[in-house]
Scaffold this motif. Sequence first.
Motif, mmCIF file in Angstrom:
data_model
loop_
_atom_site.group_PDB
_atom_site.id
_atom_site.type_symbol
_atom_site.label_atom_id
_atom_site.label_comp_id
_atom_site.label_asym_id
_atom_site.label_seq_id
_atom_site.Cartn_x
_atom_site.Cartn_y
_atom_site.Cartn_z
ATOM 1 N N SER A 47 -0.015 8.618 3.578
ATOM 2 C CA SER A 47 1.292 8.268 3.962
ATOM 3 C C SER A 47 0.959 6.794 4.589
ATOM 4 N N THR A 48 2.312 6.071 4.393
ATOM 5 C CA THR A 48 2.097 4.800 5.391
ATOM 6 C C THR A 48 2.693 5.213 6.792
ATOM 7 N N ASP A 49 3.394 6.488 6.842
ATOM 8 C CA ASP A 49 3.928 6.960 8.226
ATOM 9 C C ASP A 49 3.381 6.336 9.579
ATOM 10 N N SER A 50 2.069 6.566 9.554
ATOM 11 C CA SER A 50 1.487 6.455 10.769
ATOM 12 C C SER A 50 0.789 4.998 11.041
ATOM 13 N N GLY A 51 1.282 4.085 10.394
ATOM 14 C CA GLY A 51 0.854 2.942 10.589
ATOM 15 C C GLY A 51 -0.110 2.016 9.834
ATOM 16 N N PRO A 52 -0.555 0.860 10.069
ATOM 17 C CA PRO A 52 -1.269 0.234 9.121
ATOM 18 C C PRO A 52 -2.881 0.377 9.386
ATOM 19 N N ALA A 53 -3.135 0.914 10.517
ATOM 20 C CA ALA A 53 -4.720 1.247 10.797
ATOM 21 C C ALA A 53 -5.466 1.954 9.660
ATOM 22 N N TYR A 54 -4.762 2.899 9.119
ATOM 23 C CA TYR A 54 -5.385 3.647 8.206
ATOM 24 C C TYR A 54 -5.788 2.817 6.768
ATOM 25 N N LEU A 55 -4.846 2.101 6.458
ATOM 26 C CA LEU A 55 -5.123 1.309 5.454
ATOM 27 C C LEU A 55 -5.937 0.012 5.777
ATOM 28 N N GLY A 56 -5.779 -0.646 6.841
ATOM 29 C CA GLY A 56 -6.603 -1.645 7.127
ATOM 30 C C GLY A 56 -8.046 -1.498 7.661
ATOM 31 N N GLN A 155 -5.423 -13.246 0.790
ATOM 32 C CA GLN A 155 -6.717 -13.290 1.115
ATOM 33 C C GLN A 155 -6.825 -12.714 2.480
ATOM 34 N N SER A 156 -5.964 -12.854 3.380
ATOM 35 C CA SER A 156 -6.230 -12.223 4.744
ATOM 36 C C SER A 156 -6.235 -10.604 4.814
ATOM 37 N N CYS A 157 -5.963 -9.877 3.671
ATOM 38 C CA CYS A 157 -5.787 -8.516 3.976
ATOM 39 C C CYS A 157 -7.230 -7.871 3.764
ATOM 40 N N THR A 158 -7.513 -6.764 4.675
ATOM 41 C CA THR A 158 -8.749 -6.117 4.407
ATOM 42 C C THR A 158 -8.861 -5.244 3.186
ATOM 43 N N ARG A 432 -8.953 0.293 22.429
ATOM 44 C CA ARG A 432 -8.555 0.823 21.318
ATOM 45 C C ARG A 432 -9.213 0.376 20.019
ATOM 46 N N GLY A 433 -9.861 -0.685 20.204
ATOM 47 C CA GLY A 433 -10.386 -1.355 19.087
ATOM 48 C C GLY A 433 -9.630 -2.139 18.193
ATOM 49 N N ALA A 434 -10.052 -2.420 17.024
ATOM 50 C CA ALA A 434 -9.209 -3.263 15.882
ATOM 51 C C ALA A 434 -7.740 -2.797 15.888
ATOM 52 N N ALA A 435 -6.933 -3.769 15.740
ATOM 53 C CA ALA A 435 -5.427 -3.227 15.441
ATOM 54 C C ALA A 435 -5.205 -3.926 14.032
ATOM 55 N N TYR A 436 -4.300 -3.382 13.441
ATOM 56 C CA TYR A 436 -3.866 -4.011 11.949
ATOM 57 C C TYR A 436 -2.378 -4.189 11.896
ATOM 58 N N GLU A 437 -1.987 -5.013 10.979
ATOM 59 C CA GLU A 437 -0.581 -5.095 10.581
ATOM 60 C C GLU A 437 -0.309 -5.080 8.916
ATOM 61 N N PHE A 438 0.797 -4.471 8.677
ATOM 62 C CA PHE A 438 1.098 -4.628 7.248
ATOM 63 C C PHE A 438 1.683 -6.002 7.166
ATOM 64 N N VAL A 439 1.293 -6.645 5.767
ATOM 65 C CA VAL A 439 1.959 -7.956 5.554
ATOM 66 C C VAL A 439 2.391 -8.154 4.078
ATOM 67 N N LEU A 440 2.097 -6.745 3.437
ATOM 68 C CA LEU A 440 2.538 -6.921 2.237
ATOM 69 C C LEU A 440 3.695 -5.694 1.870
ATOM 70 N N ASN A 441 4.710 -6.291 1.493
ATOM 71 C CA ASN A 441 5.734 -5.120 0.905
ATOM 72 C C ASN A 441 6.473 -5.720 -0.254
ATOM 73 N N HIS A 442 5.533 -5.677 -1.394
ATOM 74 C CA HIS A 442 6.151 -6.587 -2.718
ATOM 75 C C HIS A 442 5.754 -5.744 -3.838
ATOM 76 N N VAL A 443 6.045 -6.257 -5.037
ATOM 77 C CA VAL A 443 6.046 -5.480 -6.169
ATOM 78 C C VAL A 443 5.459 -6.463 -7.134
ATOM 79 N N VAL A 444 4.483 -5.945 -8.068
ATOM 80 C CA VAL A 444 3.955 -6.913 -8.945
ATOM 81 C C VAL A 444 4.387 -6.477 -10.458
ATOM 82 N N GLU A 445 4.707 -7.217 -11.336
ATOM 83 C CA GLU A 445 4.834 -6.723 -12.719
ATOM 84 C C GLU A 445 3.659 -6.328 -13.168
ATOM 85 N N SER A 446 3.540 -5.167 -13.740
ATOM 86 C CA SER A 446 2.124 -4.711 -14.379
ATOM 87 C C SER A 446 2.356 -4.845 -15.925
ATOM 88 N N PRO A 447 1.287 -5.325 -16.506
ATOM 89 C CA PRO A 447 1.462 -5.537 -17.726
ATOM 90 C C PRO A 447 1.400 -4.135 -18.673
#
Length: 461
Positions: A47-56, A155-158, A432-447
């Motif tokens: 889930s994304t419920d717990s914030g961006p760190a798990y994705l980042g 490009q900035s996304c991990t 706490r170490g590295a912190a992250y932020e969500f920066v994408l909330n977009h959709v891409v048209e998929s072929p």
Amino acid sequence: MSTTHDRPADSVRVFAPTGMLGAGFAESTVERALALGADVISVDGGSTDSGPAYLGASKPKTTAAAVARDLRSLLKAAARADIPLIVGSCGTSGTDSGVDWVAGLAAQVMAEEGLDLRVARIYSEQSAVDLKEHLSAGRIHPLPPLGQLTAETLQSCTHIVGAMGHEPIVEALQSGAQVVFAGRATDTAIAAAYPLIKGMPAGPTWHMAKIVECGGQCTTNPRAGGVLATVDAQGFEIEPLDTDAACTPTSVAAHMLYETVNPFRMREPDGELDVSDATYVALDDRRVRVEGSRFHVAEQHTIKLEGARLSGYETISFSAIRDPLVLGDLGRWSALMRTIITERVGQTLGLSTDEYAFDLRLYGHNAVLDELEPETGPPREVAVMLLVSAADQATATAVAKVANPLMLHLPTPDMDYLPSFAFATSPAEIERGAAYEFVLNHVVESPTPTSLFRIEMGETR
């Protein structure tokens, strides 16, 4: 396992044991699901419920022991009943390493249990280079509240993942997979995939998938375990697997309010679920039947993108206040604290306010609701959390150390004594170490519905 995934069926029974792999469930609910004829096991892994760190950071929020425990039960059940097991958003955020982590735990469990199941891994991570091409071609669009995307943000996304619909899961099952470990997927896709293979109508199937996504949350006792939903040509029925819990029209209908912008409509990659005419009828004191759900196929298939990037490093400290004079005017005290911290950091460290940031949160006063807090009287005690962020860990900790004596002794201007508060830890500063932020909330048209995802079929183990 049988290879009859494409065989038509009059109904399909979906077993959702828990809201998240690793959260646990009673073994008795698994036995009951199999006894009632479950056709597929569907469980969300993230889930994304717990914030961006798990994705980042591409790290799971669940412990390996808990995930392995749940997998052991579900893999054995799938093998014994000869039914598929589908896990979505593996490793919390659905990154490629999250898929491999869950699949690796499953391989170990299967080896220990002597299970021989064919596993598919579906990877959902997206390349910033590829997405830049979609961006240049005008195929990426923002979702509120974000605006237009830039190549620099990509490009900035991990890590970047795309939330797959049911189609990659369907392809894996039709290719002979008995167990599917999927990367980031919509919570509903993992439960909808198998009924759609079996010819169940899209409206009832997607509505059912939304209701079962969190396991027992649609029941009167969310802690009791999972649910079993039966989809047919006209609708679906749902019941809890714990005999002391119940599904009611209210508990089932209420789940359409969960994590949705509109309680009557919900977008999936290939269309929109519409429950505005759905009816919820109690079959007895434990089961509910739902009919009238519709699904509108979209003109353009889209995939939601989620991306996180490093935002800095954080250090926190906690102190506790019970002094009645301070608690009598916390707003004034916290404003003074902010002012003095800023002044002393500038004096001692030579840092300007654009080189660090800090937040002061008053738990027990207004840390959750801030200005919306309805209670106006002074609290009996407050926990003060100082959260400092900076471009590096050393700077964040240095700022917190400058604030240390203030967090322990800062008086209000009209106090004629030095108060003493209490730190929660020693040392007071917690890196706490590295912190992250969500920066994408977009959709891409998929072929195509599957072109942004990669499926790897493994041998039986």
